[in-house]
Enzyme design. Structure first.
Site, PDB file in Angstrom:
ATOM      1  N   ALA A   1     -37.540  25.277 -30.022  1.00 17.75           N
ATOM      2  CA  ALA A   1     -37.983  26.576 -29.505  1.00 17.75           C
ATOM      3  C   ALA A   1     -38.711  26.435 -28.183  1.00 17.75           C
ATOM      4  CB  ALA A   1     -38.874  27.270 -30.532  1.00 17.75           C
TER       5      ALA A   1
ATOM      6  N   PHE B   1     -42.112  20.448  -3.129  1.00 18.19           N
ATOM      7  CA  PHE B   1     -42.028  19.435  -4.176  1.00 18.19           C
ATOM      8  C   PHE B   1     -41.210  18.265  -3.653  1.00 18.19           C
ATOM      9  CE2 PHE B   1     -44.176  21.397  -7.581  1.00 18.19           C
ATOM     10  CZ  PHE B   1     -44.104  20.591  -8.714  1.00 18.19           C
TER      11      PHE B   1
ATOM     12  N   ASP C   1     -35.898  13.584 -31.950  1.00 19.86           N
ATOM     13  CA  ASP C   1     -35.227  13.828 -33.229  1.00 19.86           C
ATOM     14  C   ASP C   1     -33.768  14.250 -33.051  1.00 19.86           C
ATOM     15  OD1 ASP C   1     -37.909  13.611 -33.762  1.00 19.86           O
ATOM     16  OD2 ASP C   1     -38.155  15.637 -34.530  1.00 19.86           O
TER      17      ASP C   1
ATOM     18  N   GLN D   1     -37.230   8.520 -16.461  1.00 18.23           N
ATOM     19  CA  GLN D   1     -38.088   8.732 -15.296  1.00 18.23           C
ATOM     20  C   GLN D   1     -39.553   8.487 -15.616  1.00 18.23           C
ATOM     21  OE1 GLN D   1     -39.230  12.822 -13.513  1.00 18.23           O
ATOM     22  NE2 GLN D   1     -37.587  12.077 -12.192  1.00 18.23           N
TER      23      GLN D   1
ATOM     24  N   HIS E   1     -42.990   9.408 -14.080  1.00 13.72           N
ATOM     25  CA  HIS E   1     -43.637  10.275 -13.097  1.00 13.72           C
ATOM     26  C   HIS E   1     -44.764   9.486 -12.449  1.00 13.72           C
ATOM     27  CE1 HIS E   1     -45.822  13.609 -11.312  1.00 13.72           C
ATOM     28  NE2 HIS E   1     -44.851  14.446 -11.678  1.00 13.72           N
TER      29      HIS E   1
ATOM     30  N   LEU F   1     -50.148  14.413 -17.423  1.00 19.21           N
ATOM     31  CA  LEU F   1     -49.510  14.623 -16.129  1.00 19.21           C
ATOM     32  C   LEU F   1     -50.421  15.318 -15.120  1.00 19.21           C
ATOM     33  CD1 LEU F   1     -46.690  14.113 -14.899  1.00 19.21           C
ATOM     34  CD2 LEU F   1     -46.171  16.498 -15.384  1.00 19.21           C
TER      35      LEU F   1
ATOM     36  N   GLU G   1     -46.814  17.275  -9.624  1.00 19.69           N
ATOM     37  CA  GLU G   1     -46.374  17.016  -8.260  1.00 19.69           C
ATOM     38  C   GLU G   1     -46.808  18.135  -7.321  1.00 19.69           C
ATOM     39  OE1 GLU G   1     -41.980  16.138  -6.426  1.00 19.69           O
ATOM     40  OE2 GLU G   1     -42.501  15.323  -8.389  1.00 19.69           O
TER      41      GLU G   1
ATOM     42  N   ARG H   1     -39.342  10.936  -7.318  1.00 23.68           N
ATOM     43  CA  ARG H   1     -40.312  10.339  -8.222  1.00 23.68           C
ATOM     44  C   ARG H   1     -40.078   8.852  -8.462  1.00 23.68           C
ATOM     45  NH1 ARG H   1     -40.731  15.333 -12.593  1.00 23.68           N
ATOM     46  NH2 ARG H   1     -42.035  16.661 -11.277  1.00 23.68           N
TER      47      ARG H   1
ATOM     48  N   HIS I   1     -42.046   9.945 -18.485  1.00 19.27           N
ATOM     49  CA  HIS I   1     -42.078  11.394 -18.346  1.00 19.27           C
ATOM     50  C   HIS I   1     -40.817  12.110 -18.819  1.00 19.27           C
ATOM     51  CE1 HIS I   1     -43.200  15.262 -16.743  1.00 19.27           C
ATOM     52  NE2 HIS I   1     -42.239  15.255 -15.827  1.00 19.27           N
TER      53      HIS I   1
ATOM     54  N   ARG J   1     -34.435  12.690 -11.855  1.00 21.42           N
ATOM     55  CA  ARG J   1     -34.607  14.148 -11.747  1.00 21.42           C
ATOM     56  C   ARG J   1     -35.610  14.510 -10.663  1.00 21.42           C
ATOM     57  NH1 ARG J   1     -38.292  17.717 -13.482  1.00 21.42           N
ATOM     58  NH2 ARG J   1     -39.383  16.307 -14.913  1.00 21.42           N
TER      59      ARG J   1
END
Length: 606
Positions: free
Chosen positions: A13, A117, A218, A237, A239, A249, A252, A283, A366, A408
């Site tokens: 969700a 970014f 999972d 990745q 970060h 975190l 960025e 990154r 990350h 990413r």
């Protein structure tokens, strides 16, 4: 077991799951969302800095530039058709979120505000561009709240705190899932025509991570155990700016607002590694730079971290050196307004006030670029020929549409959730109208009942939390930012030994059923061990460095041999002793390169 029957079963969700549920329900589908968390506690809510879209509200921008940055940032392993879909759909997706009620920050003339970014540029790398649409530094939280409200409006059925533990297959078709009611320990079956996994990542394989305790992979593990391959698992990745030791975190967006990385000498060291974009390189580049600075003895006070400095006095000094106009200069009030959650994190957990002193940061595990392989409509595919698995879909971090390739770009994760979650929901709504119901197999759920009984009654000597800590520590040392054949081979063998302990020597303290978190965490550990192993096996197999996968013994990218996706699966059919095989036959989509040579793989220079 209690059986619930709904046309579409959405597992998870977070942003992708809610977007899929929303659009499937809008298409007239009876939808159930099964989540081990209450929806607004999903990890999407931890995303801070922004969601990318080439709105061009503050700088010249266009979707083709966004697609180029995505391909380049992914070190050219990105499927270019997926990158173009992401960039093209981004504008509509962000405007739709705004119309749903998401309170984006505003420019003085009332448009959605955007910030810089890493890796996002205008005109094919010519200059940095402000593309990240943001709601302070809690953008993911706002997306999650907005989508949940819309799903409630659509009367989507929610089953909160039900943990999905198995996939139900009949006649080579996905027909549902098995879940545990965490509150009672009872097993439930969710029978559907379509199942979409949007269950998030597996950052808890590593010791220092930005991921919540719930991100144990999972969904990916459940699918892997059914013989369906996972794609590009070697690419994980790190970060660059996690809070030292804790991994929480630091967005960025701090660097997007002007923050700089400094070593023990007070040097802005990214000028050496990425002379053009400096602290806003992609990154993987920044994470390796921090490791290199520490290795060279330039960590703060000899420790393995550097400083991230957003103090206005520091930022304005560098702005002046760059010739930025005084209108760009910042003050304490600006930092307080733009980064309230970051300031709160640092003041609470570190006793550091970022407007007065720099923040200690180090790379933190990350985000997984790999996952369950899908096409651009979120349909799960099982081989190099893109064969679709009937009734099975995936979106978000647990999926691999390969829009991120080998690395990413920041803000593309939230965008991926809403773009491909929406496309998956629309595809499900279309497909279930033509699908017939397939019966449940007679033994549905029995295997999981046996597995949970095994864990609950195990009388070994190995505590699950001790084994998990051992795995996380080893993964950090041997399958981290830098890798070699030696460390990866050792990791594979050590993980096999850990899995042997997991299945033969495990013990838990709580043998009950009601809210047995000891039991559930032990089961989750099995998922983490599976995903850690396929990550290590895949990384050992890929003899090159690309994006988030950096081999000290193969330092160069090898497009001749490795411009391919890897598919890893078990050919043994034995969950306890899988024999993982790698196929390296799935070609990377280069459709944009066929039209424009800017998309042809080349050296990544920042």
């Amino acid at each position: 077991m209690q059986i619930h029957k709904h046309e579409a079963i959405i597992v998870g969700a977070g942003g992708a799951g809610l977007m899929a549920a929303l659009y499937a329900s809008k298409g007239g589908t009876d939808v159930a969302v099964v989540s081990k968390l209450y929806p607004t506690r999903s990890h999407t809510g931890a995303a801070q800095g922004g969601i990318s879209a080439a709105l061009g509200n503050l700088d010249d921008d266009a979707p083709i530039y966004h697609a180029y940055d995505t391909v380049k940032g992914g070190d050219y392993l990105t499927d270019q058709n997926a990158a173009m879909v992401l960039a093209d759909n981004a504008i509509d997706a962000v405007i739709e979120l705004e119309h749903m009620g998401l309170p984006f920050d505003r420019t003085p003339d009332g448009k959605i505000s955007q910030r810089r970014f890493g890796g996002h540029t205008s005109n094919f790398g010519e200059s940095l561009v402000r593309r990240a649409c943001h709601a302070a530094d809690r953008t993911g939280h706002m997306i999650l709240q907005t989508l949940y409200q819309q799903c409630i409006k659509q009367k989507v059925n929610f089953f909160d705190e039900f943990q999905v533990v198995d996939l139900i297959i009949n006649k080579d078709k996905c027909v549902g899932v098995v879940a545990v009611d965490i509150g009672t320990g009872e097993f439930h079956i969710y029978h559907g025509k379509a199942v979409l996994f949007a269950s998030g990542g597996w950052g808890r394989c590593w010791e220092v991570t930005s991921n919540a305790h719930s991100l144990t992979g999972d969904g990916a593990a459940v699918v892997l155990r059914k013989g369906i391959p996972l794609q590009d698992m070697e690419f994980y990745q790190f970060h660059p700016t996690g809070i030292y030791r804790m991994g929480i975190l630091i967005t960025e967006g701090v660097r997007g607002e002007g923050g700089v990385l400094l070593n023990s000498r007070g040097e802005r060291f990214m000028e050496r590694y990425a002379p053009s974009v400096k602290d806003l390189a992609s990154r993987d580049v920044v994470s390796r730079a921090i490791y290199d600075e520490v290795e060279a003895g330039r960590g703060i006070k000899g420790n393995n971290y550097v400083h991230l400095d957003i103090r206005p006095s520091t930022v304005n000094r560098f702005f002046a050196e760059e010739g930025r106009p005084e209108s760009d200069y910042i003050d304490d009030a600006y930092v307080e307004k733009k980064l309230p959650d970051i300031l709160d994190f640092c003041r609470t957990y570190l006793g550091v006030d970022p407007v007065k002193e720099p923040m200690p940061v180090q790379p933190t595990a990350h985000y997984g670029m790999g996952g369950i392989p899908t096409n651009i409509d979120a349909e799960v595919v099982t081989d190099e020929n893109w064969a679709v698995y009937p009734g099975l879909y995936a979106a978000g971090e647990t999926a691999c549409v390969s829009v991120h390739g080998a690395n990413r770009l920041g803000t593309n994760a939230l965008l991926e959730l809403v773009v491909f979650g929406r496309r998956g929901g629309m595809k499900i709504a279309e497909d279930v109208k033509q699908m017939e119901w397939t019966d449940l197999p007679s033994d549905a759920g029995k295997a999981m009942e046996s597995e949970f009984k095994r864990i609950r009654t195990s009388k070994g000597k190995t505590k699950s939390h001790e084994l998990r800590q051992k795995m996380q520590n080893m993964m950090m040392r041997k399958v981290g930012v830098y890798r070699t054949e030696e460390t990866l081979s050792e990791a594979v063998e050590e993980l096999k030994e850990m899995k042997q302990l997991y299945y033969t020597d495990l013990t838990i303290d709580d043998e009950g059923s009601i809210f047995n978190t000891d039991l559930m965490e032990a089961w989750e550990l099995g998922c983490l061990l599976d995903l850690a192993e396929v990550t290590a096996v895949s990384a050992l197999n890929r003899t090159e460095s690309r994006g988030g996968h950096s081999r000290d013994d193969y330092k160069k990218r090898d497009d001749e041999n490795w411009l391919v996706h890897t598919l890893v699966h078990s050919d043994s059919g034995d969950v306890q002793n899988p024999n993982y095989q790698i196929n390296i036959k799935k070609k990377v989509d280069l459709s944009l390169a066929e039209k424009d040579d800017k998309f042809i793989p080349k050296e990544r220079v920042y």
